[in-house]
Motif scaffolding. Structure first.
Motif, PDB file in Angstrom:
ATOM      1  N   LEU A 184      21.756   0.105  -2.164  1.00  0.00           N
ATOM      2  CA  LEU A 184      21.731  -0.898  -3.225  1.00  0.00           C
ATOM      3  C   LEU A 184      20.355  -1.524  -3.400  1.00  0.00           C
ATOM      4  CD1 LEU A 184      25.144  -2.684  -2.509  1.00  0.00           C
ATOM      5  CD2 LEU A 184      24.642  -0.852  -4.161  1.00  0.00           C
ATOM      6  N   ALA A 185      19.439  -1.248  -2.476  1.00  0.00           N
ATOM      7  CA  ALA A 185      18.106  -1.848  -2.552  1.00  0.00           C
ATOM      8  C   ALA A 185      17.005  -0.842  -2.816  1.00  0.00           C
ATOM      9  CB  ALA A 185      17.804  -2.594  -1.247  1.00  0.00           C
ATOM     10  N   VAL A 186      17.116   0.367  -2.281  1.00  0.00           N
ATOM     11  CA  VAL A 186      15.944   1.238  -2.208  1.00  0.00           C
ATOM     12  C   VAL A 186      15.532   1.862  -3.537  1.00  0.00           C
ATOM     13  CG1 VAL A 186      16.332   1.769   0.207  1.00  0.00           C
ATOM     14  CG2 VAL A 186      17.338   3.234  -1.538  1.00  0.00           C
ATOM     15  N   ARG A 187      16.389   1.806  -4.542  1.00  0.00           N
ATOM     16  CA  ARG A 187      16.041   2.450  -5.818  1.00  0.00           C
ATOM     17  C   ARG A 187      15.791   1.443  -6.946  1.00  0.00           C
ATOM     18  NH1 ARG A 187      16.655   7.475  -4.191  1.00  0.00           N
ATOM     19  NH2 ARG A 187      18.447   8.041  -2.895  1.00  0.00           N
ATOM     20  N   ASP A 188      15.590   0.186  -6.574  1.00  0.00           N
ATOM     21  CA  ASP A 188      15.385  -0.847  -7.589  1.00  0.00           C
ATOM     22  C   ASP A 188      13.937  -0.848  -8.070  1.00  0.00           C
ATOM     23  OD1 ASP A 188      15.303  -3.050  -9.217  1.00  0.00           O
ATOM     24  OD2 ASP A 188      16.340  -4.385  -7.836  1.00  0.00           O
ATOM     25  N   GLY A 189      13.627   0.076  -8.971  1.00  0.00           N
ATOM     26  CA  GLY A 189      12.267   0.227  -9.464  1.00  0.00           C
ATOM     27  C   GLY A 189      11.768  -0.915 -10.325  1.00  0.00           C
ATOM     28  N   LYS A 190      12.648  -1.874 -10.624  1.00  0.00           N
ATOM     29  CA  LYS A 190      12.197  -3.054 -11.373  1.00  0.00           C
ATOM     30  C   LYS A 190      11.381  -3.991 -10.488  1.00  0.00           C
ATOM     31  CE  LYS A 190      16.370  -4.300 -12.559  1.00  0.00           C
ATOM     32  NZ  LYS A 190      17.092  -3.174 -11.899  1.00  0.00           N
ATOM     33  N   ASP A 191      11.535  -3.845  -9.188  1.00  0.00           N
ATOM     34  CA  ASP A 191      10.791  -4.687  -8.252  1.00  0.00           C
ATOM     35  C   ASP A 191       9.559  -3.929  -7.773  1.00  0.00           C
ATOM     36  OD1 ASP A 191       9.965  -5.914  -5.646  1.00  0.00           O
ATOM     37  OD2 ASP A 191      11.671  -7.237  -6.061  1.00  0.00           O
ATOM     38  N   GLN A 192       8.376  -4.473  -8.053  1.00  0.00           N
ATOM     39  CA  GLN A 192       7.127  -3.777  -7.729  1.00  0.00           C
ATOM     40  C   GLN A 192       7.010  -3.521  -6.227  1.00  0.00           C
ATOM     41  OE1 GLN A 192       4.799  -2.496  -9.964  1.00  0.00           O
ATOM     42  NE2 GLN A 192       4.040  -1.517  -8.108  1.00  0.00           N
ATOM     43  N   GLN A 193       7.590  -4.401  -5.414  1.00  0.00           N
ATOM     44  CA  GLN A 193       7.518  -4.201  -3.966  1.00  0.00           C
ATOM     45  C   GLN A 193       8.268  -2.939  -3.532  1.00  0.00           C
ATOM     46  OE1 GLN A 193       5.829  -6.028  -1.448  1.00  0.00           O
ATOM     47  NE2 GLN A 193       4.747  -6.659  -3.309  1.00  0.00           N
ATOM     48  N   ILE A 194       9.386  -2.668  -4.165  1.00  0.00           N
ATOM     49  CA  ILE A 194      10.128  -1.439  -3.866  1.00  0.00           C
ATOM     50  C   ILE A 194       9.311  -0.221  -4.297  1.00  0.00           C
ATOM     51  CG2 ILE A 194      12.187  -0.091  -4.446  1.00  0.00           C
ATOM     52  CD1 ILE A 194      12.835  -2.309  -2.537  1.00  0.00           C
ATOM     53  N   VAL A 195       8.611  -0.346  -5.416  1.00  0.00           N
ATOM     54  CA  VAL A 195       7.756   0.746  -5.894  1.00  0.00           C
ATOM     55  C   VAL A 195       6.631   1.011  -4.892  1.00  0.00           C
ATOM     56  CG1 VAL A 195       6.213   1.517  -7.733  1.00  0.00           C
ATOM     57  CG2 VAL A 195       8.308   0.286  -8.311  1.00  0.00           C
ATOM     58  N   TYR A 196       5.987  -0.068  -4.429  1.00  0.00           N
ATOM     59  CA  TYR A 196       4.902   0.099  -3.456  1.00  0.00           C
ATOM     60  C   TYR A 196       5.384   0.821  -2.195  1.00  0.00           C
ATOM     61  CZ  TYR A 196       1.702  -3.141  -5.898  1.00  0.00           C
ATOM     62  OH  TYR A 196       0.862  -3.737  -6.799  1.00  0.00           O
ATOM     63  N   GLY A 197       6.565   0.458  -1.710  1.00  0.00           N
ATOM     64  CA  GLY A 197       7.058   1.006  -0.457  1.00  0.00           C
ATOM     65  C   GLY A 197       7.836   2.297  -0.591  1.00  0.00           C
ATOM     66  N   ARG A 198       8.056   2.762  -1.848  1.00  0.00           N
ATOM     67  CA  ARG A 198       8.951   3.896  -2.125  1.00  0.00           C
ATOM     68  C   ARG A 198      10.357   3.606  -1.608  1.00  0.00           C
ATOM     69  NH1 ARG A 198       5.690   9.497  -0.715  1.00  0.00           N
ATOM     70  NH2 ARG A 198       3.638   8.883  -1.467  1.00  0.00           N
ATOM     71  N   GLY A 199      10.695   2.354  -1.570  1.00  0.00           N
ATOM     72  CA  GLY A 199      11.936   1.881  -0.978  1.00  0.00           C
ATOM     73  C   GLY A 199      11.602   0.639  -0.179  1.00  0.00           C
ATOM     74  N   VAL A 200      12.378   0.354   0.843  1.00  0.00           N
ATOM     75  CA  VAL A 200      12.071  -0.784   1.704  1.00  0.00           C
ATOM     76  C   VAL A 200      11.151  -0.302   2.828  1.00  0.00           C
ATOM     77  CG1 VAL A 200      13.003  -2.576   3.202  1.00  0.00           C
ATOM     78  CG2 VAL A 200      14.299  -1.834   1.195  1.00  0.00           C
ATOM     79  N   ASP A 201      10.004  -0.923   2.952  1.00  0.00           N
ATOM     80  CA  ASP A 201       9.076  -0.703   4.065  1.00  0.00           C
ATOM     81  C   ASP A 201       8.333  -2.008   4.276  1.00  0.00           C
ATOM     82  OD1 ASP A 201       7.550   0.340   6.080  1.00  0.00           O
ATOM     83  OD2 ASP A 201       6.434   1.769   4.843  1.00  0.00           O
ATOM     84  N   HIS A 202       9.089  -3.030   4.662  1.00  0.00           N
ATOM     85  CA  HIS A 202       8.594  -4.397   4.649  1.00  0.00           C
ATOM     86  C   HIS A 202       9.010  -5.160   5.908  1.00  0.00           C
ATOM     87  CE1 HIS A 202       8.375  -3.243   0.409  1.00  0.00           C
ATOM     88  NE2 HIS A 202       7.552  -4.262   0.208  1.00  0.00           N
ATOM     89  N   ASN A 203       8.197  -6.151   6.214  1.00  0.00           N
ATOM     90  CA  ASN A 203       8.469  -7.044   7.332  1.00  0.00           C
ATOM     91  C   ASN A 203       9.269  -8.256   6.842  1.00  0.00           C
ATOM     92  OD1 ASN A 203       7.913  -8.492   9.980  1.00  0.00           O
ATOM     93  ND2 ASN A 203       6.865  -9.841   8.534  1.00  0.00           N
ATOM     94  N   PHE A 204      10.313  -8.578   7.570  1.00  0.00           N
ATOM     95  CA  PHE A 204      11.132  -9.747   7.273  1.00  0.00           C
ATOM     96  C   PHE A 204      10.791 -10.862   8.259  1.00  0.00           C
ATOM     97  CE2 PHE A 204      13.131  -6.385   5.092  1.00  0.00           C
ATOM     98  CZ  PHE A 204      13.881  -6.927   4.059  1.00  0.00           C
ATOM     99  N   ALA A 205      10.550 -12.055   7.733  1.00  0.00           N
ATOM    100  CA  ALA A 205      10.252 -13.227   8.556  1.00  0.00           C
ATOM    101  C   ALA A 205      11.581 -13.838   8.988  1.00  0.00           C
ATOM    102  CB  ALA A 205       9.418 -14.230   7.770  1.00  0.00           C
TER     103      ALA A 205
END
Length: 361
Positions: A242-263
């Motif tokens: 439900l998250a990895v293909r949301d191309g409307k979010d530039q962050q998902i585009v940058y990571g080709r999906g989720v590749d992010h640190n969560f605080a």
């Protein structure tokens, strides 16, 4: 005399190209959970867990053979150091001096720079059976290793108890000021590695109200962004797909999906607290990741491109696994507002994390 709750055994696992012998240690609990660790990379090689019907499967991606770990390294289950995740422009400054690291990821330094802890053969110091079965691995990283200052003596202790808690303790000391950020890089699929539908039906929960957005080169901007209303809101739990293909979010585009640190909302803690929960509804397998560190990197296997032939001949493709890496924030040495990665002589580094497996009946 009552039987020991957990057992530790070792066996030869082959030789590296230079002839170095590699040992595998298997920690086994009575509930069907077991973990096999290689001295090469102090790597979690296999992590076996039963489903609700008692069927045991390996829940971590990787290779069957040492040759592949050398020929096509991908951090599968490895101990990462000296610095897990990315350092921007492969440089950092400490006490007024700038240090240059290998730029092994589009000019950034990733997971130690390409010759990090993950591709070293660690020394097996000890193994023991008992209420907790454990194995201790050690490594000395010399001053200047991959550009990092200080001689660092690192130790990783894996211990498995009868409940199915696999605890990983990272300890390190240095003889001069340096930076250290160690973690484990297991890539999970709670349906079992190589399952035909991949890992995108795994349900992820992350107790984090903020994450660290990144630039196009996946380096944090320094901002802590609210997850509310974004694909990065996993507080209530949702399937990765439900998250990895949301191309409307530039962050998902940058990571080709989720590749992010969560605080993590918990921040730095003295004892391990929940960082992430991963569940496979079909099998009932559940993984909880606990940590003393303030962040967890979630990586949805976006760079698995069909060229990795893994365990049992399985071809790994995008979305076939999920990494949950507890850690200090990426590029923390270059962001004063992030928790510090500095380690000084006489003040050792320590990170304790737990992989807790269970079954949802």
């Amino acid at each position: 005399m009552p039987a020991l709750a957990a057992d530790a055994s070792k066996q030869a696992a082959g030789t590296l190209k230079d002839g170095t012998q590699v040992t595998a240690v298997t920690l086994s609990a009575g509930n069907g959970v077991s973990a096999t660790i290689l001295t090469y990379g102090a790597t979690l090689w296999k992590f076996m867990a039963p489903d609700r019907d008692g069927k045991v499967a390996d829940i971590t991606l990787g290779y069957d053979d040492l040759q592949s770990y050398q020929d096509k390294p991908n951090y599968w289950g490895a101990t990462i150091g000296r610095y897990a995740n990315r350092i921007g422009n492969a440089t950092f400054t400490l006490d007024g001096k700038t240090y240059h690291l290998p730029g092994n990821d589009h000019g950034q330094s990733l997971h130690g720079g390409g010759k990090g802890f993950d591709v070293q053969n660690w020394t097996l110091e000890s193994i023991k059976s008992g209420p907790e079965a454990s194995a201790v691995f050690t490594l000395t990283s010399p001053d200047g290793d991959s550009g990092y200052p200080g001689t660092v003596k690192a130790r990783v202790t894996y211990s498995l108890d009868e409940k199915g808690d696999l605890k990983i303790e990272f300890d390190a000391s240095t003889d001069k000021p340096t930076i250290i950020n160690m973690t484990n890089h297991a890539i999970f699929n709670m349906a079992g590695e190589g399952s035909v539908d991949g890992a995108m039906d795994n349900v992820l929960t992350v107790p984090a109200s903020h994450y660290t957005p990144v630039s196009a080169t996946l380096i944090p901007t320094g901002e802590l962004r609210d997850v509310a209303g974004t694909p990065f809101d996993f507080r209530a739990g949702k399937a990765l797909k439900l998250a990895v293909r949301d191309g409307k979010d530039q962050q998902i585009v940058y990571g080709r999906g989720v590749d992010h640190n969560f605080a993590l909302d918990k921040g730095v803690t003295k004892t391990p607290e929940l960082a992430a929960k991963l569940e496979d509804p079909a099998s009932g397998r559940v993984l909880e990741v606990l940590t003393t560190e303030p962040g967890v990197q979630v990586y949805s296997g976006n760079f698995l491109d069909g060229t990795f032939i893994g365990k049992e001949g399985h071809l790994y493709r995008m979305g076939d696994g999920i990494a949950l890496e507890p850690q200090l924030f990426p590029d923390a040495p270059n962001h004063p507002n992030f928790a510090s990665a500095r380690v000084d002589p006489g003040k050792p580094y320590k990170h304790v994390m737990i992989y807790r497996v269970s079954v949802d009946k």
